[in-house]
Design an enzyme around this catalytic site. Structure first.
Site, PDB file in Angstrom:
ATOM      1  N   ASN A  15       0.838  -1.216   0.000  1.00 14.06           N
ATOM      2  CA  ASN A  15       0.000   0.000   0.000  1.00 14.06           C
ATOM      3  C   ASN A  15       0.867   1.257   0.000  1.00 14.06           C
ATOM      4  O   ASN A  15       0.526   2.249  -0.661  1.00 14.06           O
ATOM      5  CB  ASN A  15      -0.959  -0.005   1.194  1.00 14.06           C
ATOM      6  CG  ASN A  15      -2.189  -0.846   0.923  1.00 14.06           C
ATOM      7  OD1 ASN A  15      -3.028  -0.472   0.120  1.00 14.06           O
ATOM      8  ND2 ASN A  15      -2.275  -2.012   1.550  1.00 14.06           N
ATOM      9  N   MET A  95       1.295  -2.966  12.240  1.00 11.46           N
ATOM     10  CA  MET A  95       0.741  -4.041  13.065  1.00 11.46           C
ATOM     11  C   MET A  95       0.753  -3.740  14.568  1.00 11.46           C
ATOM     12  O   MET A  95       0.688  -4.652  15.377  1.00 11.46           O
ATOM     13  CB  MET A  95       1.478  -5.356  12.775  1.00 11.46           C
ATOM     14  CG  MET A  95       1.334  -5.828  11.331  1.00 11.46           C
ATOM     15  SD  MET A  95      -0.371  -5.928  10.771  1.00 11.46           S
ATOM     16  CE  MET A  95      -0.870  -7.409  11.637  1.00 11.46           C
ATOM     17  N   ILE A  97      -1.190  -1.412  17.638  1.00 11.61           N
ATOM     18  CA  ILE A  97      -2.385  -0.596  17.894  1.00 11.61           C
ATOM     19  C   ILE A  97      -1.915   0.762  18.396  1.00 11.61           C
ATOM     20  O   ILE A  97      -1.143   0.839  19.358  1.00 11.61           O
ATOM     21  CB  ILE A  97      -3.299  -1.303  18.917  1.00 11.61           C
ATOM     22  CG1 ILE A  97      -3.834  -2.601  18.301  1.00 11.61           C
ATOM     23  CG2 ILE A  97      -4.448  -0.387  19.338  1.00 11.61           C
ATOM     24  CD1 ILE A  97      -4.630  -3.465  19.255  1.00 11.61           C
ATOM     25  N   HIS A 114      -8.076  -1.225   5.729  1.00 15.03           N
ATOM     26  CA  HIS A 114      -8.396  -2.525   6.321  1.00 15.03           C
ATOM     27  C   HIS A 114      -9.016  -3.433   5.253  1.00 15.03           C
ATOM     28  O   HIS A 114      -9.863  -2.985   4.478  1.00 15.03           O
ATOM     29  CB  HIS A 114      -9.388  -2.324   7.482  1.00 15.03           C
ATOM     30  CG  HIS A 114      -9.723  -3.597   8.176  1.00 15.03           C
ATOM     31  ND1 HIS A 114      -8.869  -4.187   9.082  1.00 15.03           N
ATOM     32  CD2 HIS A 114     -10.800  -4.418   8.071  1.00 15.03           C
ATOM     33  CE1 HIS A 114      -9.410  -5.318   9.512  1.00 15.03           C
ATOM     34  NE2 HIS A 114     -10.579  -5.481   8.918  1.00 15.03           N
ATOM     35  N   THR A 146      -9.419   5.989  15.113  1.00 12.98           N
ATOM     36  CA  THR A 146      -9.879   6.371  16.447  1.00 12.98           C
ATOM     37  C   THR A 146      -9.410   5.279  17.410  1.00 12.98           C
ATOM     38  O   THR A 146      -8.765   4.321  16.985  1.00 12.98           O
ATOM     39  CB  THR A 146     -11.417   6.482  16.488  1.00 12.98           C
ATOM     40  OG1 THR A 146     -11.974   5.224  16.072  1.00 12.98           O
ATOM     41  CG2 THR A 146     -11.942   7.598  15.597  1.00 12.98           C
ATOM     42  N   ASP A 150     -10.134  -0.377  14.146  1.00  9.25           N
ATOM     43  CA  ASP A 150     -10.859  -0.437  12.868  1.00  9.25           C
ATOM     44  C   ASP A 150     -12.292   0.106  12.984  1.00  9.25           C
ATOM     45  O   ASP A 150     -13.206  -0.382  12.309  1.00  9.25           O
ATOM     46  CB  ASP A 150     -10.881  -1.884  12.328  1.00  9.25           C
ATOM     47  CG  ASP A 150      -9.482  -2.436  12.112  1.00  9.25           C
ATOM     48  OD1 ASP A 150      -8.596  -1.665  11.723  1.00  9.25           O
ATOM     49  OD2 ASP A 150      -9.275  -3.641  12.338  1.00  9.25           O
ATOM     50  N   GLN A 178      -7.809  -3.679  -5.030  1.00  7.94           N
ATOM     51  CA  GLN A 178      -8.696  -2.540  -4.741  1.00  7.94           C
ATOM     52  C   GLN A 178      -8.077  -1.618  -3.686  1.00  7.94           C
ATOM     53  O   GLN A 178      -8.242  -0.402  -3.745  1.00  7.94           O
ATOM     54  CB  GLN A 178     -10.071  -3.031  -4.271  1.00  7.94           C
ATOM     55  CG  GLN A 178     -10.836  -3.805  -5.320  1.00  7.94           C
ATOM     56  CD  GLN A 178     -11.005  -3.003  -6.601  1.00  7.94           C
ATOM     57  OE1 GLN A 178     -11.366  -1.831  -6.576  1.00  7.94           O
ATOM     58  NE2 GLN A 178     -10.716  -3.625  -7.735  1.00  7.94           N
ATOM     59  N   GLU A 179      -7.365  -2.204  -2.728  1.00  5.73           N
ATOM     60  CA  GLU A 179      -6.699  -1.378  -1.707  1.00  5.73           C
ATOM     61  C   GLU A 179      -5.760  -0.377  -2.384  1.00  5.73           C
ATOM     62  O   GLU A 179      -5.711   0.803  -2.019  1.00  5.73           O
ATOM     63  CB  GLU A 179      -5.883  -2.259  -0.750  1.00  5.73           C
ATOM     64  CG  GLU A 179      -6.724  -3.145   0.141  1.00  5.73           C
ATOM     65  CD  GLU A 179      -5.885  -3.879   1.188  1.00  5.73           C
ATOM     66  OE1 GLU A 179      -4.918  -3.309   1.720  1.00  5.73           O
ATOM     67  OE2 GLU A 179      -6.201  -5.053   1.477  1.00  5.73           O
TER      68      GLU A 179
END
Ligand code: GRF
Length: 209
Positions: A15, A95, A97, A114, A146, A150, A178-179
């Site tokens: 990405n 990876m 949080i 995601h 936030t 996700d 698509q990402e």
């Protein structure tokens, strides 16, 4: 002035590559000022080097012993992002949080991608979750970050069919295509000032005429 991006990535970085390509092909008026990784061997860092972009490995172990190591780590990242005058943060296969330290500093200025149609299948292995649930359509979502994993306001989504006989790999590949299309689009909307968060939703504004 091109939008100043900071990218956080842990792995392959495909990405990230899609964003780099969009910038190099002049489809996206932005510049990546820093790529930070929590993994020293992330392919994302190699991509940075190949494209003359500054990459940095920040060792998560460097904050062991701090009272709140996760926040201490994010504080270090925040200092790096600020030093590079980052305006928009992109999580790209990151990876870890992120904590309130980064989320508050970059509220509505930090995006994630995601591999599912959120709010379905958050967390790890979104593609496997989709296969297990037997859904016939899945896809990907770009959203603002936030504190709920996700859960932030959805910016853009793309759907793909789930075929009979799909494996995690075949479905992941279909979604990934698509990402790579969607993430640069979302960044372009931000760069054009066309995203406005209202409550739980992201409103896409008409282009300025
Ligand atoms: C992608 O599927 C993305 O949606 C998820 O992690 C994967 C990262 O892939 N968050 P890459 O590192 O961008 O190739």
């Amino acid at each position: 002035m091109p939008l100043r991006l900071g990218v956080l990535a842990s792995g392959r970085g495909s990405n990230l590559q899609a964003i780099i390509d969009s910038i190099e092909n002049k489809k996206l008026d932005a510049t990546i000022t820093i790529i930070v990784s929590n993994k020293s061997d992330a392919q994302a860092l190699e991509r940075a080097q190949q494209h003359g972009i500054k990459g940095m490995y920040l060792n998560p172990k460097s904050v062991i012993g701090e009272s709140d190591p996760r926040k201490a780590y994010d504080q270090k990242i925040l200092e790096v992002l600020k030093a590079h005058e980052v305006q928009l943060v992109l999580l790209a296969g990151y990876m870890k949080i992120v904590t309130s330290v980064l989320i508050e500093a970059y509220q509505w200025r930090m995006m994630n991608i995601h591999p599912s149609l959120l709010p379905s299948f958050p967390g790890l292995n979104g593609q496997q979750q989709a296969l297990d649930a037997g859904v016939k359509i899945s896809g990907c979502t770009v959203h603002f970050v936030t504190e709920g994993v996700d859960e932030g306001p959805i910016i853009l989504q793309a759907a793909v069919p789930v075929h009979e006989g799909d494996s995690v790999d075949s479905l992941s590949a279909r979604i990934l295509e698509q990402e790579h299309r969607l993430y640069p689009q979302a960044v372009a909307l931000f760069a054009a000032g066309r995203l406005s968060v209202e409550g739980q939703k992201t409103k896409i504004l008409e282009p300025a005429s």
